[in-house]
Design a protein around this motif. Structure first.
Motif, mmCIF file in Angstrom:
data_model
loop_
_atom_site.group_PDB
_atom_site.id
_atom_site.type_symbol
_atom_site.label_atom_id
_atom_site.label_comp_id
_atom_site.label_asym_id
_atom_site.label_seq_id
_atom_site.Cartn_x
_atom_site.Cartn_y
_atom_site.Cartn_z
ATOM 1 N N LEU A 17 0.822 -1.203 0.000
ATOM 2 C CA LEU A 17 0.000 0.000 0.000
ATOM 3 C C LEU A 17 0.861 1.261 0.000
ATOM 4 N N LEU A 18 1.899 1.256 0.834
ATOM 5 C CA LEU A 18 2.762 2.434 0.918
ATOM 6 C C LEU A 18 3.584 2.634 -0.354
ATOM 7 N N GLY A 22 -1.759 4.534 -3.720
ATOM 8 C CA GLY A 22 -2.894 4.846 -2.869
ATOM 9 C C GLY A 22 -3.813 3.670 -2.666
ATOM 10 N N ALA A 24 -6.714 1.714 0.541
ATOM 11 C CA ALA A 24 -7.138 1.623 1.929
ATOM 12 C C ALA A 24 -7.237 0.170 2.349
ATOM 13 N N LEU A 124 -0.293 9.207 4.974
ATOM 14 C CA LEU A 124 -0.808 7.991 5.600
ATOM 15 C C LEU A 124 -1.757 8.400 6.712
ATOM 16 N N ARG A 152 -1.570 9.589 -3.780
ATOM 17 C CA ARG A 152 -0.495 9.210 -2.853
ATOM 18 C C ARG A 152 -1.037 9.220 -1.425
ATOM 19 N N ALA A 154 -2.622 6.724 1.607
ATOM 20 C CA ALA A 154 -2.903 5.397 2.153
ATOM 21 C C ALA A 154 -3.721 5.567 3.422
#
Length: 889
Positions: A17-18, A22, A24, A124, A152, A154
């Motif tokens: 994810l990072l 992007g 969730a 984040l 960008r 998360a």
């Protein structure tokens, strides 16, 4: 940042994810399962990100947009310029109530704001305790989370399943309880005593929060294993407070029924109804507990939604309430049909010593078939009710034996710590010492004290020879594993010198086992075979899993792999029928060793099952042995990645480590690094004469190829002395192959190679035959006999391709081309539609690997493998793994 123990899948998802564009994720699970720790870990590894952390508050869960208002405040504090101004404006709008615009418009403004923030720096957003978000804030954040594509940004959420099911419309990962190994890793720095850490892992039931908080609550005596461990968290712990509040919201009659269910794991609906009737409570009072999600009724079974809830419920009651519950349950359980449950409830309701009740409870425990966990706890309670210290100690040791059979080695060893040698009879000390040695050998927690076992044998030799020989047998096993040949022979001589006519069958078998192994170590292979024959005859009269397992090991040493496989398989079956987890993993280890000795490399199912059971029952030494066998299995097939992965799982010492070094030497052989292979084999097998004999075919090949022929001749001389007594076609074939490799005359080499191939045809070990054919083909080509070489090499290639032995395929193709034969690598026509990486994935899956195992094997993320699998199924037109396996074969 190091991944949290037991959370590899979750860390891979966070890393993806990072690193991506992007998205969730929702981490959900039971209270205390580690959601907060994961979010904190994610924040720690988000280098270069702006991290916004929000923990939702229960007290604000009814205030519209309260959580979102706090999040906007964090944006104002951490951002600058237009993003900060926009966040402040949106926060003021929420303060006045966004009546002037639709909720949709407010959500869109939030999405644009976060995108503006992320335009300057990746973002984040971690939202913990998301189940306490006020509904409008939850809707807003979920709205944003569903629209993160190419941003960008998360977003990570932690959600407790105890409230309502998670429903975000984004990917969710449910956190599973930690396994035993991960639990011990969590406690590595908190609890130095391995048995205490292992026992806490069982009490915590995989909850990392409970695990660490229990560890911090220990007294110094408990931390050293010198006092009983707490069975539940302290009363003021937040999880217990939350559960207490939940219980208090239930009606009094409901709480009583829930306590009855918590006091007896075997209680079903009928039993609860009977107990309820005795106490004057309507069984219908259970309904509020079901509605609240505390427990559920599945048919006749009553199940707590989470195992820890049972423990919390039981310990929230007072001592008087608990004794009252057990007294009631004792009256409702028939002692004739369920004696163990009846007397255990009576014992738990009793005050002070009661020798009569303790005796009845002990009898019920010893008569219970396969219920080792319940029997262990019953015997432990019987010991507490016993006035005589010696009898109480014997019952504690019996409780430890049943805990060991139930797959609870740490609890077993904790019980044995209570036996004080200075205050108990010699026989109880001996039984305790032998049991502790057995557990130590299987778990690897501590090397058995050989000198103490020998002292026990000396003390009991005059009046309990069966137990004395049992102590010698365990001492011998410890020496065998460590490779101390001379001391093993001394112990065997002591045991065999004390034999008497008419020994009990189990004692006779122990002696014959020692005789077989000691004769093998001395090179007296005929005597070993004779002792094995007597062992097989005797063991068939018993129904003892350990005896069959030991007989299986002896059969392997005598070159009788088929018989070994039968014996070990019978031992595993008996252990399974008796639910005896102390023996079944070891029996499967011997069966897997027998399969390897037979040259069966196409199906590692036995070793994989043994590895799984060994880990479940805390037998790390056995698990290491299974991992080492799987590493050797993979090495022989040339699967470097699988070999190295299994090698990492094996322990760093002893027999398993020697097998791993053997496996790594085989990889060297496969890759043509003969000097390295020879040096590794000499070092690995130096202390293990049996392994040295078994590895001789590889030692000779390495020696012949790197110019140390005398070392190969010396090793083969020992091997031949053993192989010729077995009359086993596989070992005779490998002996002939070794002679061919060491032959200096081409004619002599041809004769030996042909003899080897004839014996291979009788043994049925296809890969051995193909390996010999490859070596023969190489020699024929170097003799400038290309036509004869091609015959051997084509046969070898067919087998290697069928077994998917990739390096062997490459070597054989190279030899065929050097012999003047053009060869194309053959693979299923449909596979041509796949990319090279998809071919690798498809072959691993066809061999039985899960997507997670494939990901670990190829150093990919599980999500990437999932994506490839969807494409593979689409390209090949298959709908299941079974169809894929059929196509790939």
């Amino acid at each position: 940042m190091s991944p949290l123990p037991g959370r590899r899948r979750e860390h891979e998802a966070i890393s993806e994810l990072l690193a991506g564009g992007g998205g969730a994720l929702v981490f959900h699970g039971d209270p205390g399962i580690g959601k907060t720790a994961l979010l904190e870990s994610a924040a720690g590894q988000a280098d270069g990100f702006l991290v916004l952390a929000l923990a939702a508050a229960e007290t604000e869960s009814t205030l519209p947009f309260a959580a979102l208002h706090r999040l906007l405040g964090a944006v104002v504090e951490n951002a600058s310029g237009p993003p900060a101004s926009q966040a402040l404006a949106l926060a003021r709008l929420l303060e006045s109530g966004p009546a002037g615009e639709s909720r949709f418009a407010t959500f869109v403004r939030l999405l644009r704001l976060l995108r503006r923030v992320a335009g300057e720096r990746p973002l984040l957003c971690c939202v913990d305790d998301a189940h306490w978000l006020d509904p409008p804030s939850l809707e807003a954040l979920a709205f944003v989370a569903r629209r993160l594509r190419g941003d960008r940004i998360a977003m990570l959420f932690g959600w407790c399943d105890e409230t309502v099911p998670v429903s975000f419309g984004v990917r969710g990962l449910r956190l599973a309880p930690l396994d035993d190994r991960s639990s011990r890793e969590v406690l590595r720095d908190l609890v130095p005593v391995a048995d205490v850490a292992g026992a806490l892992g069982s009490i915590a039931m995989g909850s990392p929060c409970v695990l660490t908080d229990l560890a911090r609550s220990l007294t110094p005596e408990q931390a050293r294993g010198e006092a009983p461990l707490p069975q539940v968290l302290p009363p003021e712990h937040r999880l217990r407070r939350a559960h207490r509040a939940r219980l208090l919201r239930l009606p009094a009659d409901t709480r009583w029924l829930v306590l009855l269910a918590a006091a007896d794991e075997e209680l079903d609906v009928d039993g609860l109804a009977a107990a309820a009737a005795v106490s004057g409570v309507d069984i219908g009072a259970l309904e509020p507990a079901e509605s609240s999600g505390l427990l559920r009724v599945d048919g006749a079974a009553i199940r707590f939604v989470r195992p820890l809830v049972r423990a919390f419920t039981y310990h929230e009651s007072t001592m008087v309430q608990r004794r009252s519950v057990h007294s009631l349950l004792a009256r409702s359980v028939d002692p004739r049909t369920q004696p163990l449950r009846h007397y255990l409830h009576r014992a738990l309701a009793a005050y002070g010593p009661d020798d009569g009740l303790a005796t009845r409870l002990e009898r019920a425990a010893l008569a219970s078939h396969g219920r080792h966990g319940a029997a262990s706890r019953a015997l432990e309670r019987a010991a507490e009710l016993t006035g005589d210290a010696a009898i109480a100690a014997a019952r504690v040791v019996a409780a430890a034996r049943h805990a060991w059979r139930a797959g609870e080695p740490h609890r077993a060893r904790m019980l044995l710590r209570r036996v004080r040698p200075a205050t108990v009879p010699a026989r109880v000390r001996a039984v305790s010492a032998v049991l502790e040695a057995e557990i130590g050998l299987r778990t690897g927690a501590a090397a058995p004290d050989v000198d103490a076992l020998l002292a026990v044998a000396d003390e009991l030799a005059g009046h309990d020879r069966g137990l004395a020989i049992g102590a010698l047998a365990r001492a011998g096993e410890a020496l065998w594993v460590s490779g101390e040949r001379s001391r093993y022979l001394d112990v065997a001589r002591r045991a065999l010198a004390s034999r008497r006519p008419g020994e009990p069958p189990i004692v006779e078998l122990a002696c014959e086992h020692l005789a077989t192994l000691s004769a093998t170590l001395r090179g007296a292979h005929r005597r070993a075979a004779d002792a094995l024959g007597r062992t097989v005859t005797s063991v068939s009269t018993l129904d003892n899993a350990e005896a069959f397992t030991q007989a299986g090991l002896a059969a392997i040493l005598c070159g009788a792999e088929l018989e070994a496989h039968r014996l070990a398989g019978r031992g595993a079956a008996i252990a399974r029928a008796n639910r005896d987890l102390s023996v079944e993993p070891r029996a499967l280890e011997i069966a897997a060793l027998a399969e390897l000795a037979m040259g069966r490399y196409d199906d590692p199912t036995t070793a994989l099952r043994g590895l799984e059971l060994a880990r479940e029952s805390g037998q790390e030494a056995v698990a290491s042995g299974q991992s080492a066998l799987l590493a050797l299995h993979a090495a022989i097939l040339g699967d470097r990645a699988a070999c190295l992965r299994r090698a990492r799982d094996a322990r760093e010492a002893g027999w398993a480590r020697a097998v791993v070094e053997w496996a790594l030497a085989v990889l060297d052989l496969v890759d043509g690094r003969h000097p390295e292979a020879f040096a590794r084999l000499r070092a690995a097998t130096g202390a293990h004469v049996v392994l040295r004999v078994a590895a001789t075919p590889h030692i000779v090949e390495a020696a012949a190829r790197c110019g140390v022929r005398p070392a190969g001749v010396a090793a083969l001389r020992v091997f031949d002395a053993w192989a010729t007594t077995t009359a086993n076609p596989r070992w005779l074939a490998l002996s002939a192959r070794c002679h061919a490799l060491l032959a200096e005359d081409n004619g002599e080499a041809d004769e030996y190679f042909r003899a080897a191939l004839e014996q291979h045809a009788r043994s049925g070990a296809d890969l051995d035959r193909a390996w010999t054919a490859l070596l023969y083909g190489q020699r024929l080509r170097r003799q400038r006999r290309p036509a004869a070489a091609r015959v051997q090499l084509r046969g070898a290639l067919d087998t290697f391709e069928r077994l998917e032995a990739r390096p062997w395929i490459d070597r054989t193709v190279a030899e065929l081309r050097a012999a003047g034969h053009h060869v194309e690598h053959r693979q299923p026509p449909a596979v041509e539609a796949l990319t090279p990486q998809q071919v690798q994935i498809a072959r691993l899956v066809a061999d039985g690997a899960t997507n997670r195992e494939v990901a670990a094997h190829l150093l990919l993320s599980t999500r990437t493998v999932d994506h490839h699998m969807r494409n593979i199924f689409a390209k090949l037109g298959v709908r299941s793994r079974v169809e894929l396996a059929r196509l790939m074969s």
